[in-house]
Motif scaffolding. Sequence first.
Motif, PDB file in Angstrom:
ATOM      1  N   MET A 133       0.867  -0.976   0.004  1.00 25.56           N
ATOM      2  CA  MET A 133      -0.301  -0.642   0.027  1.00 25.56           C
ATOM      3  C   MET A 133       0.896   1.414  -0.058  1.00 25.56           C
ATOM      4  SD  MET A 133      -2.786  -1.649  -0.100  1.00 25.56           S
ATOM      5  CE  MET A 133      -4.406  -0.634   0.336  1.00 25.56           C
ATOM      6  N   ALA A 135       0.450   4.607   0.960  1.00 23.61           N
ATOM      7  CA  ALA A 135      -0.761   6.108   0.890  1.00 23.61           C
ATOM      8  C   ALA A 135      -0.719   6.767   1.332  1.00 23.61           C
ATOM      9  CB  ALA A 135      -1.512   4.933   2.352  1.00 23.61           C
ATOM     10  N   GLY A 192      -6.368   7.203   7.353  1.00 21.26           N
ATOM     11  CA  GLY A 192      -5.162   7.372   5.843  1.00 21.26           C
ATOM     12  C   GLY A 192      -5.476   5.929   5.501  1.00 21.26           C
ATOM     13  N   TYR A 193      -6.515   5.046   5.345  1.00 16.88           N
ATOM     14  CA  TYR A 193      -6.682   3.996   4.253  1.00 16.88           C
ATOM     15  C   TYR A 193      -7.169   4.604   3.261  1.00 16.88           C
ATOM     16  CZ  TYR A 193      -7.009   1.145   8.219  1.00 16.88           C
ATOM     17  OH  TYR A 193      -6.548   0.062   8.999  1.00 16.88           O
ATOM     18  N   ILE A 194      -6.933   3.582   1.832  1.00 14.94           N
ATOM     19  CA  ILE A 194      -6.948   3.946   0.725  1.00 14.94           C
ATOM     20  C   ILE A 194      -8.624   4.046   0.598  1.00 14.94           C
ATOM     21  CG2 ILE A 194      -6.321   3.253  -1.416  1.00 14.94           C
ATOM     22  CD1 ILE A 194      -3.023   2.398  -0.435  1.00 14.94           C
ATOM     23  N   GLY A 199      -8.142  -2.330   2.866  1.00 16.60           N
ATOM     24  CA  GLY A 199      -8.167  -2.646   4.516  1.00 16.60           C
ATOM     25  C   GLY A 199      -6.784  -2.279   4.828  1.00 16.60           C
ATOM     26  N   ASP A 200      -6.303  -2.937   5.788  1.00 17.75           N
ATOM     27  CA  ASP A 200      -5.190  -2.882   5.944  1.00 17.75           C
ATOM     28  C   ASP A 200      -4.697  -4.671   6.039  1.00 17.75           C
ATOM     29  OD1 ASP A 200      -3.376  -2.435   8.860  1.00 17.75           O
ATOM     30  OD2 ASP A 200      -3.067  -3.723   7.899  1.00 17.75           O
ATOM     31  N   ALA A 201      -3.844  -4.182   4.669  1.00 17.29           N
ATOM     32  CA  ALA A 201      -2.405  -5.314   3.670  1.00 17.29           C
ATOM     33  C   ALA A 201      -1.983  -6.055   4.881  1.00 17.29           C
ATOM     34  CB  ALA A 201      -1.754  -4.850   3.374  1.00 17.29           C
ATOM     35  N   GLY A 202      -0.983  -5.844   6.033  1.00 19.38           N
ATOM     36  CA  GLY A 202      -0.846  -6.526   7.099  1.00 19.38           C
ATOM     37  C   GLY A 202      -1.765  -7.557   7.579  1.00 19.38           C
TER      38      GLY A 202
HETATM   39  N1  URA Z   1      -2.274   0.927   4.977  1.00 17.46           N
HETATM   40  C1  URA Z   1      -2.988  -0.200   4.474  1.00 17.46           C
HETATM   41  O1  URA Z   1      -2.600  -1.286   4.846  1.00 17.46           O
HETATM   42  N2  URA Z   1      -4.165  -0.255   3.756  1.00 17.46           N
HETATM   43  C2  URA Z   1      -3.940   1.355   3.683  1.00 17.46           C
HETATM   44  O2  URA Z   1      -4.992   1.505   2.766  1.00 17.46           O
HETATM   45  C3  URA Z   1      -3.102   2.454   3.952  1.00 17.46           C
HETATM   46  C4  URA Z   1      -1.805   1.699   4.619  1.00 17.46           C
END
Ligand code: URA
Length: 209
Positions: A133, A135, A192-194, A199-202
């Motif tokens: 991501m 961002a 700060g999410y795209i 979502g949260d890639a990690g």
């Molecule tokens: N990092 C993520 O994992 N997802 C986002 O949308 C933005 C930053």
Amino acid sequence: MAKLVICDHPLIQHKLTFIRDVQTNTKDFRELVDEVATLMAYEITRDIPLESIPVETPVIKTEGKVISGRMLGLIPILRAGLGMLDGVLKLLPAAKVGHVGLFRDPETFQPVEYYVKLPTDVQERELIVIDPMLATGGSAIAAIDVLKKRGCTQIKMMNLIAAPEGVKAVQDAHPDVDIYVAALDEKLDEHGYIVPGLGDAGDRLYGTK
Ligand code: URA
């Protein structure tokens, strides 16, 4: 100004839709990210130089092309960048890997290095910085700073999804770094999410949420 390349191969776009899907489970998410990383590695290496060498086929002596120029280095940004690493290594098995770990200082909001381990000859390699991501661009810019401080000059960035804000920030800070993405999304939200993003890639890679 560096290039922004959108890897719009139909296979990449197809798989990315299922990566985005909130119903996709951790196992499938991880496999799809791995597959898209392999496909993106194909695109990102499209311009690496070739040289001719003699080769003897069973029929005739001729010339064949082999990769020349700088050797490659892959730099995943911890932790989510690890989710794309093996997919890239499938196509580039001889690449060396350096890791960059960054966290965001809760007071200054600036990225702080907590782990950097790079190949000893990193400054002689063509590097691909990997993070799913892009961002705000803060981590990407800091990771590229880490590499440039150590003398690295040939750097590309590889992301699954980028926000326009992040692309602009990286291009402003590092106008020599080409950025390869599978999708350029609409915007960042207030957290700060795209958007629409994934979502949260990690968390989605490692099942931590
Ligand atoms: N990092 C993520 O994992 N997802 C986002 O949308 C933005 C930053």
